[in-house]
Design a protein around this motif. Sequence first.
Motif, PDB file in Angstrom:
ATOM      1  N   UNK A  68       0.830  -1.204   0.000  1.00  0.00           N
ATOM      2  CA  UNK A  68       0.000   0.000   0.000  1.00  0.00           C
ATOM      3  C   UNK A  68       0.863   1.252   0.000  1.00  0.00           C
ATOM      4  N   UNK A  69       1.921   1.238   0.793  1.00  0.00           N
ATOM      5  CA  UNK A  69       2.834   2.385   0.840  1.00  0.00           C
ATOM      6  C   UNK A  69       3.476   2.602  -0.527  1.00  0.00           C
ATOM      7  N   UNK A  70       3.935   1.527  -1.143  1.00  0.00           N
ATOM      8  CA  UNK A  70       4.558   1.617  -2.460  1.00  0.00           C
ATOM      9  C   UNK A  70       3.576   2.120  -3.506  1.00  0.00           C
ATOM     10  N   UNK A  71       2.352   1.644  -3.425  1.00  0.00           N
ATOM     11  CA  UNK A  71       1.310   2.044  -4.364  1.00  0.00           C
ATOM     12  C   UNK A  71       1.006   3.543  -4.231  1.00  0.00           C
ATOM     13  N   UNK A  72       0.935   4.032  -2.990  1.00  0.00           N
ATOM     14  CA  UNK A  72       0.654   5.441  -2.759  1.00  0.00           C
ATOM     15  C   UNK A  72       1.808   6.327  -3.195  1.00  0.00           C
ATOM     16  N   UNK A  73       3.030   5.867  -2.958  1.00  0.00           N
ATOM     17  CA  UNK A  73       4.186   6.697  -3.326  1.00  0.00           C
ATOM     18  C   UNK A  73       4.414   6.720  -4.834  1.00  0.00           C
ATOM     19  N   UNK A  74       3.838   5.743  -5.560  1.00  0.00           N
ATOM     20  CA  UNK A  74       3.982   5.712  -7.017  1.00  0.00           C
ATOM     21  C   UNK A  74       3.027   6.674  -7.711  1.00  0.00           C
ATOM     22  N   UNK A  75       2.038   7.147  -6.972  1.00  0.00           N
ATOM     23  CA  UNK A  75       1.039   8.070  -7.570  1.00  0.00           C
ATOM     24  C   UNK A  75       1.597   9.444  -7.780  1.00  0.00           C
TER      25      UNK A  75
END
Length: 133
Positions: free
Chosen positions: A126-133
């Motif tokens: 989830x953290x990785x997904x949010x930081x990729x936005x």
Amino acid sequence: MSLRYADKELREMSDMFRSDGSIDPTYVPDFEDCVLPFTRFFHDDFLGGTRGMSPDDGWPYTVMLMEMYSRGCALTLDDDRLSRLCGMSKAKFLRAKKYLIEEGKIIPLDVGLWNEKTELTFILREISKQSAK
């Protein structure tokens, strides 16, 4: 951030853990939007966590973990279905499930079976997904 070195920080981000560190049995893991066809796998952690397990305990543990990663949620399958997924009799599966719960490898939540490392892996996703936005 690596799962291996950030467990404490990831635990603090999870709703599964109470402030005293205990697990909230009413927690409902829902990471279906973070499911990927692969997962990070630290072989030394896995070997260390399964060393000493019999094949009758280690195999169902592995199958249940992979099902959790594939689904992104707690296993709500009944024992008959889980024993068939593991390719073992229900009696053998129930012995393994009892052992895995007693050892803290599998966590029985009100909604099904879950695992702490799986929780932390999904938090990291989830953290990785949010930081990729």
